[in-house]
Design a protein around this motif. Structure first.
Motif, short mmCIF file in Angstrom:
data_model
loop_
_atom_site.label_atom_id
_atom_site.label_comp_id
_atom_site.label_asym_id
_atom_site.label_seq_id
_atom_site.Cartn_x
_atom_site.Cartn_y
_atom_site.Cartn_z
N ALA A 22 -21.06 -6.56 -19.58
CA ALA A 22 -20.68 -5.37 -18.82
C ALA A 22 -20.28 -5.73 -17.40
O ALA A 22 -19.45 -5.06 -16.79
N GLY A 23 -20.88 -6.78 -16.86
CA GLY A 23 -20.64 -7.15 -15.48
C GLY A 23 -19.94 -8.49 -15.33
O GLY A 23 -19.95 -9.32 -16.23
N MET A 24 -19.32 -8.65 -14.17
CA MET A 24 -18.64 -9.89 -13.78
C MET A 24 -19.40 -10.46 -12.58
O MET A 24 -19.73 -9.72 -11.66
N ASP A 25 -19.64 -11.75 -12.60
CA ASP A 25 -20.36 -12.37 -11.48
C ASP A 25 -19.51 -12.37 -10.22
O ASP A 25 -18.31 -12.65 -10.26
N LEU A 26 -20.17 -12.06 -9.09
CA LEU A 26 -19.55 -12.18 -7.76
C LEU A 26 -20.09 -13.45 -7.13
O LEU A 26 -21.29 -13.75 -7.23
N ARG A 27 -19.22 -14.19 -6.46
CA ARG A 27 -19.61 -15.46 -5.82
C ARG A 27 -19.57 -15.34 -4.31
O ARG A 27 -18.71 -14.67 -3.74
N ALA A 28 -20.49 -16.04 -3.67
CA ALA A 28 -20.51 -16.11 -2.21
C ALA A 28 -19.27 -16.87 -1.74
O ALA A 28 -18.88 -17.87 -2.32
N ASN A 29 -18.64 -16.37 -0.69
CA ASN A 29 -17.48 -17.02 -0.09
C ASN A 29 -17.86 -17.35 1.36
O ASN A 29 -17.71 -16.53 2.26
N LEU A 30 -18.39 -18.56 1.55
CA LEU A 30 -18.99 -18.93 2.83
C LEU A 30 -18.38 -20.20 3.42
O LEU A 30 -18.06 -21.13 2.68
N ASP A 31 -18.26 -20.23 4.75
CA ASP A 31 -17.88 -21.46 5.45
C ASP A 31 -19.09 -22.37 5.61
O ASP A 31 -18.97 -23.59 5.57
#
Length: 144
Positions: A22-31
């Motif tokens: 049902a869900g899609m993983d979200l990823r951290a976008n970090l420097d």
């Protein structure tokens, strides 16, 4: 349903891991990595911007593995991304454990569920239809 997306991330677009997900993983976008101390919270950027159709929302929810194993959850779960929002999707993570937790770039931090919703038109009345349950709530139906 097609949804427009802009990615300013070096990571894959959110996607379903299995046919029945049902869900899609979200990823951290970090420097740089972000450290969350116990009971600390932070808005973690994802690098994605979406354009949802009216009548649809994106729900941002915790990942069960992070919650169970590390005590990391989404503070306002489920967070809602409205159809008219055009900013970056951010995830409010909170550390409910007793140990520091480091969020690294590319780490799967939450899941996003796209869901249709209804709008209501209130109809004020003097009385509501009676039910067996009535006004019982907050555990009134028992634990088993």
């Amino acid at each position: 349903m097609k949804v427009k997306i802009i990615s300013k991330s070096n990571h894959d677009l959110p996607h379903y891991e299995t046919l029945a997900s049902a869900g899609m993983d979200l990823r951290a976008n970090l420097d740089v990595p972000i450290m969350l101390k116990p009971l600390e919270r932070s808005i973690i950027p994802t690098g994605i911007f979406i354009e949802l159709p009216v009548g649809v929302e994106a729900q941002v929810r915790p990942r069960s593995g992070l919650a169970a194993k590390k005590g990391i959850t989404v503070l306002n779960a489920p967070g809602t991304v409205d159809a008219d929002y055009r900013g970056e999707v951010g995830v409010i993570l909170v550390n409910l454990s007793n140990e520091e937790f480091i969020v690294n770039d590319g780490e799967r931090i939450a899941q996003m569920v796209i869901a249709k919703h209804e709008r209501v038109e209130w109809e004020e009345v003097e009385q509501l239809t009676e039910t067996d349950r009535g006004s019982g709530g907050f555990g009134s139906t028992g634990t088993q």
